[in-house]
Enzyme design. Structure first.
Site, PDB file in Angstrom:
ATOM      1  N   GLU A  12       2.452  -1.177  -8.769  1.00  0.00           N
ATOM      2  CA  GLU A  12       1.593  -2.195  -8.162  1.00  0.00           C
ATOM      3  C   GLU A  12       0.738  -2.815  -9.259  1.00  0.00           C
ATOM      4  O   GLU A  12       0.086  -2.115 -10.034  1.00  0.00           O
ATOM      5  CB  GLU A  12       0.711  -1.574  -7.081  1.00  0.00           C
ATOM      6  CG  GLU A  12      -0.336  -2.496  -6.510  1.00  0.00           C
ATOM      7  CD  GLU A  12       0.230  -3.791  -5.939  1.00  0.00           C
ATOM      8  OE1 GLU A  12      -0.367  -4.858  -6.198  1.00  0.00           O
ATOM      9  OE2 GLU A  12       1.267  -3.736  -5.243  1.00  0.00           O
ATOM     10  N   CYS A  54       7.609 -11.270   3.948  1.00  0.00           N
ATOM     11  CA  CYS A  54       7.134 -11.339   5.337  1.00  0.00           C
ATOM     12  C   CYS A  54       6.706 -12.777   5.632  1.00  0.00           C
ATOM     13  O   CYS A  54       5.619 -13.034   6.130  1.00  0.00           O
ATOM     14  CB  CYS A  54       6.001 -10.344   5.588  1.00  0.00           C
ATOM     15  SG  CYS A  54       4.562 -10.553   4.506  1.00  0.00           S
ATOM     16  N   PRO A  69       0.791  -1.237   0.000  1.00  0.00           N
ATOM     17  CA  PRO A  69       0.000   0.000   0.000  1.00  0.00           C
ATOM     18  C   PRO A  69       0.822   1.286   0.000  1.00  0.00           C
ATOM     19  O   PRO A  69       0.270   2.365  -0.079  1.00  0.00           O
ATOM     20  CB  PRO A  69      -0.812  -0.108   1.286  1.00  0.00           C
ATOM     21  CG  PRO A  69       0.088  -0.877   2.215  1.00  0.00           C
ATOM     22  CD  PRO A  69       0.795  -1.879   1.345  1.00  0.00           C
ATOM     23  N   GLY A  70       2.162   1.183   0.119  1.00  0.00           N
ATOM     24  CA  GLY A  70       2.981   2.372  -0.013  1.00  0.00           C
ATOM     25  C   GLY A  70       3.928   2.663   1.136  1.00  0.00           C
ATOM     26  O   GLY A  70       4.664   3.646   1.096  1.00  0.00           O
ATOM     27  N   GLY A  71       3.946   1.801   2.148  1.00  0.00           N
ATOM     28  CA  GLY A  71       4.833   2.039   3.285  1.00  0.00           C
ATOM     29  C   GLY A  71       6.290   2.142   2.886  1.00  0.00           C
ATOM     30  O   GLY A  71       6.994   3.079   3.270  1.00  0.00           O
ATOM     31  N   LYS A  72       6.748   1.204   2.088  1.00  0.00           N
ATOM     32  CA  LYS A  72       8.160   1.192   1.708  1.00  0.00           C
ATOM     33  C   LYS A  72       8.468   2.262   0.665  1.00  0.00           C
ATOM     34  O   LYS A  72       9.545   2.859   0.678  1.00  0.00           O
ATOM     35  CB  LYS A  72       8.556  -0.208   1.233  1.00  0.00           C
ATOM     36  CG  LYS A  72       8.495  -1.253   2.360  1.00  0.00           C
ATOM     37  CD  LYS A  72       8.833  -2.642   1.869  1.00  0.00           C
ATOM     38  CE  LYS A  72       8.847  -3.647   3.021  1.00  0.00           C
ATOM     39  NZ  LYS A  72       7.511  -3.882   3.602  1.00  0.00           N
TER      40      LYS A  72
END
Length: 505
Positions: free
Chosen positions: A152, A250, A122-125
């Protein structure tokens, strides 16, 4: 209810550590946020936060917050002051951008950084990368901010990615909705750094996400491993000689971690795994796990790498929930053979984006003149790179964008956000975008109005309310404790609310 086959494998892997690993599932999950350097100096940002914060050891901008804290409901969240992100998920970018984090600056880069986040939602990194790019430029390590392509494959998730890029005030990003294969057709040896935070079986999220546990199967682990091989091959072809690739998952599954890296090195002998310094609680990868047989993917003998190369798996990194304050993660830092030469450009199928033509820039109703008129009336010269005609602009329908310097052409790509969205052209007038508000600082504008985070006024603004105000008529940057959060337009003693309807509380 953890899957039994998963437990059997974890016991085989961890041995005497297995009971401690199981016990970690009974403990609380850690919640954290990462401060956004685009919004201000990190120490000052931290001082303003009304939360109970403890540092994340591998990310200098990351902090765990207390159980009673609700940062997602605070106005600072809407202003992009921070991004709520799980602690372990911050580690891959910390290694991708380690030279920036460590302040290594022997001399300015002789080339422009072009960074790809290949599986970005979703854009964290991506927002973490953008923050590091901003800092590198501000500290004089880089001559420019560089270009970030955040990609994405899933359209709905790509939209969320684009919204988070906007919220964090990022102006040098191109958001795409493409397959890795199609990107690889457009870019060859182009990017200086690539992050592959690969789709995986999600075992590291079992404590945090029950759905990941319910969806798990050994068959899905195999499917993920195959998909990761394909994605990594695309990434390898897009990375410049001497470039850095960080691979992360993960999950705990060896087939998707050490196994994935062993298979990659067998296919790409021009890559090697780099030695990195481990933060407290991190573990080294285990070479023996690369060929672990437990009903998952076994590597055929002819595809196996030498013992010497296999040993380099110890340079990869594992995060286990019984050892760190975070969830399960794996990462490896790879370097491609060679060096990035001075002025390196790489291959982009359609070259550099040229934007709208000079004729269109000078024509009324095409957007550029209307924006420049708005900028003259409302922005100071330092806002939005000076707002000159010489800048590269793109127009999609009624929407006007400011293109990052040196951005690749968008032809042939599914693009959601080609740089900074400036605003909309409506009947030969310009209406500024929410993205522009979030990319500006109070000192960039002529008119602003500030409210405190605990005020009724800011809550009313975020709900879409108009309110009485005094001052010169025109556009106002609304700020919360000095941080931009949206636009208002003052006329007749009333401030019309321009906070987007879809974001209102």
């Amino acid at each position: 209810m953890l899957p039994q086959k998963f437990l059997n494998r974890m016991e085989q892997m961890l041995g005497e550590e297995y009971p401690a690993f199981l016990e970690s599932y009974e403990k609380k999950k850690y919640q954290s946020l990462r401060l956004n350097p685009i919004k201000g100096e990190i120490g000052q940002l931290k001082e303003k936060l009304p939360f109970s914060l403890t540092p994340v050891s591998w990310e200098s901008h990351g902090f765990c917050y207390g159980e009673a804290d609700t940062p997602g409901k605070h106005p600072y969240h809407e202003a992009g002051v921070y991004y709520i992100q799980e602690p372990s998920a911050m580690a891959p970018v910390a290694y991708l951008m380690s030279d920036v984090y460590e302040g290594v600056c022997e001399e300015k880069h002789s080339y422009s950084e072009r960074i790809l986040d290949l599986c970005a939602a979703p854009g964290g990194k991506s927002t973490q990368i953008a923050g590091a790019m901003y800092e590198a430029y501000e500290k004089g390590m880089w001559e420019d901010k560089g270009i970030l392509i955040s990609n994405e494959i899933h359209p709905a998730r790509a939209k969320i990615l684009s919204e988070n890029i906007e919220r964090m005030g990022i102006s040098n990003a191109l958001v795409t909705n493409e397959t890795p294969q199609h990107l690889a057709e457009n870019f060859e040896s182009y990017f200086t750094r690539i992050l592959v935070d690969a789709p995986c079986s999600g075992e590291g999220m079992f404590r945090k996400n029950e759905e990941a546990c319910e969806e798990w199967s050994t068959e899905n682990v195999l499917l993920c491993a195959d998909r990761q091989d394909e994605i990594l091959d695309c990434a390898a072809s897009m990375l410049a000689p001497g470039g850095r690739l960080v691979y992360s998952t993960c999950t705990f599954a060896p087939a998707e971690n050490e196994g994935s890296m062993a298979r990659f090195l067998s296919r790409h002998p021009d890559f090697s795994i780099e030695e990195v310094e481990l933060a407290e609680g991190m573990s080294k990868g285990v070479p023996e796990w690369a060929y672990l047989k437990d009903g998952e993917k076994a590597i055929p003998q002819e595809q196996r790498i030498s013992i010497e190369k296999l040993e380099t798996m110890r340079k990869t990194v594992r995060l286990f929930p019984h050892k760190v304050n975070g969830e399960g993660h794996y990462l490896a830092v790879l370097k491609k053979e060679g060096n990035i030469p001075k002025g390196y450009e790489g291959y982009c199928k359609y070259g550099m984006e040229k934007g709208i033509s000079k004729k269109e820039k000078n024509a009324p109703g095409k957007g550029c003149l209307e924006f420049l008129d708005f900028a003259k009336e409302n922005l100071k010269t330092e806002g939005v790179r000076g707002c000159e005609k010489e800048e590269t602009y793109l127009k999609f329908g009624e929407q006007l964008y400011l293109v990052p310097t040196g951005m690749p052409a968008v032809k042939g790509l599914k693009v959601l956000r080609p740089g900074l969205h400036l605003g909309t052209i409506k009947k030969n007038r310009f209406e500024p975008s929410h993205a522009l508000a979030l990319a500006l600082k109070r000192e960039d504008v002529i008119h602003s109005m500030d409210f405190s985070a605990d005020s009724e006024q800011i809550r009313g603004y975020l709900s879409g309310n108009t309110f009485p105000a005094e001052g010169e008529k025109g556009w106002y940057l609304i700020t919360v404790d000095g941080y931009s959060i949206g636009w208002g337009k003052l006329a007749g003693g009333m401030m019309k609310n321009h906070y987007p309807k879809g974001l209102r509380k």
